[in-house]
Scaffold this motif. Structure first.
Motif, short mmCIF file in Angstrom:
data_model
loop_
_atom_site.label_atom_id
_atom_site.label_comp_id
_atom_site.label_asym_id
_atom_site.label_seq_id
_atom_site.Cartn_x
_atom_site.Cartn_y
_atom_site.Cartn_z
N LEU A 6 0.70 -0.90 -0.05
CA LEU A 6 0.00 -0.06 0.08
C LEU A 6 0.82 1.29 -0.01
O LEU A 6 1.54 1.37 1.01
N ILE A 7 0.83 2.08 -1.10
CA ILE A 7 1.63 3.28 -1.12
C ILE A 7 0.75 4.44 -0.89
O ILE A 7 -0.37 4.61 -1.73
N THR A 16 -5.98 10.26 3.83
CA THR A 16 -4.96 9.61 3.06
C THR A 16 -5.29 8.74 1.89
O THR A 16 -6.01 7.72 2.08
N HIS A 17 -5.05 9.21 0.88
CA HIS A 17 -5.26 8.39 -0.60
C HIS A 17 -3.89 7.74 -0.73
O HIS A 17 -2.94 8.09 -0.74
N GLY A 18 -4.39 6.17 -1.28
CA GLY A 18 -3.16 5.52 -1.79
C GLY A 18 -3.54 4.30 -3.00
O GLY A 18 -4.69 4.56 -3.48
N ARG A 19 -2.45 3.79 -3.41
CA ARG A 19 -2.90 2.66 -4.15
C ARG A 19 -2.43 1.40 -3.62
O ARG A 19 -1.45 1.43 -2.92
N LEU A 20 -3.36 0.26 -3.77
CA LEU A 20 -2.73 -1.21 -3.39
C LEU A 20 -2.56 -1.96 -4.55
O LEU A 20 -2.93 -2.06 -5.61
N PHE A 21 -1.27 -2.48 -4.41
CA PHE A 21 -0.74 -3.52 -5.24
C PHE A 21 -0.42 -4.88 -4.88
O PHE A 21 -0.28 -5.01 -3.58
N LYS A 52 -0.23 3.26 11.60
CA LYS A 52 1.50 3.58 11.27
C LYS A 52 1.67 2.50 10.21
O LYS A 52 1.37 1.52 9.93
N ALA A 53 2.69 3.13 9.30
CA ALA A 53 3.46 2.32 8.40
C ALA A 53 3.85 1.27 8.84
O ALA A 53 4.66 1.06 9.82
N GLY A 54 4.03 0.18 8.31
CA GLY A 54 4.63 -1.08 8.54
C GLY A 54 4.24 -2.29 8.15
O GLY A 54 3.63 -2.06 6.88
N THR A 55 4.69 -3.15 8.16
CA THR A 55 4.33 -4.72 7.52
C THR A 55 3.33 -5.45 8.58
O THR A 55 3.75 -5.75 9.73
N TYR A 56 2.11 -5.96 8.10
CA TYR A 56 1.03 -6.56 8.76
C TYR A 56 0.70 -7.81 8.02
O TYR A 56 0.81 -7.87 7.07
N THR A 57 0.40 -8.71 8.93
CA THR A 57 -0.17 -9.94 8.65
C THR A 57 -1.69 -9.63 8.39
O THR A 57 -2.16 -9.15 9.23
N LEU A 130 0.94 -7.34 4.22
CA LEU A 130 0.53 -5.99 3.82
C LEU A 130 1.67 -4.95 4.04
O LEU A 130 1.72 -4.87 5.42
N LYS A 131 2.42 -4.48 3.41
CA LYS A 131 3.53 -3.61 3.71
C LYS A 131 2.72 -2.05 3.21
O LYS A 131 2.40 -2.03 2.23
N ILE A 132 2.65 -1.28 4.30
CA ILE A 132 2.21 0.21 4.21
C ILE A 132 3.41 1.12 4.08
O ILE A 132 4.18 1.14 5.19
N VAL A 133 3.57 1.97 3.26
CA VAL A 133 4.48 2.73 3.01
C VAL A 133 4.21 4.28 2.79
O VAL A 133 2.95 4.42 2.34
#
Length: 133
Positions: A6-7, A16-21, A52-57, A130-133
């Motif tokens: 998720l950027i 906050t708008h983003g795009r999921l890949f 928060k930005a991070g990596t989640y299961t 899911l990695k959120i940056v």
């Protein structure tokens, strides 16, 4: 393992708008949908702050609120019950990640196909990252 990225692209004081890949086997990005979250804040305000930005299961479980199976992010600091679900504006997020196929100036839409696709992908893989940056 299924991997999503998720950027976060457009950040305002309200949303906050983003795009999921999806990240494929060659580590290439495949666009899935748009996302919408609450504003990113240094200090959490209940129902008004993005995680928060991070990596989640991510797993799929039954949502008692929505009465259907939805993706659930595990071990999110300072949050519980963070889901990926449909909704149109930051008023619908409460800390969750909204997904939709269409992005507007201050909203997203066409959410049901995005939710169905992501849920199906995770169920088939059993869990995702899911990695959120």
């Amino acid at each position: 393992m299924l991997k999503f990225l998720l950027i976060r692209e457009i950040k305002t004081d309200k949303q906050t708008h983003g795009r999921l890949f999806k990240i494929n086997d060659k580590n290439e990005r495949e666009f899935i949908c748009y996302t919408l979250e609450d504003a990113i804040r240094d200090k959490k305000i209940k129902n008004e702050t993005a995680i928060k930005a991070g990596t989640y299961t991510v797993i799929v479980t039954m949502s008692s609120r929505f009465k259907k199976e939805l993706p659930l992010l595990l071990n999110v600091p300072e949050f519980s019950g963070v889901r990926i679900h449909g909704g149109n504006t930051e008023k619908n997020t409460e800390g969750c990640v909204l997904v939709g196929m269409v992005r507007h100036m201050n909203a997203i839409s066409n959410c049901a196909p995005a939710v169905a696709l992501i849920t199906k992908m995770i169920k088939e893989a059993k869990q995702a990252e899911l990695k959120i940056v």
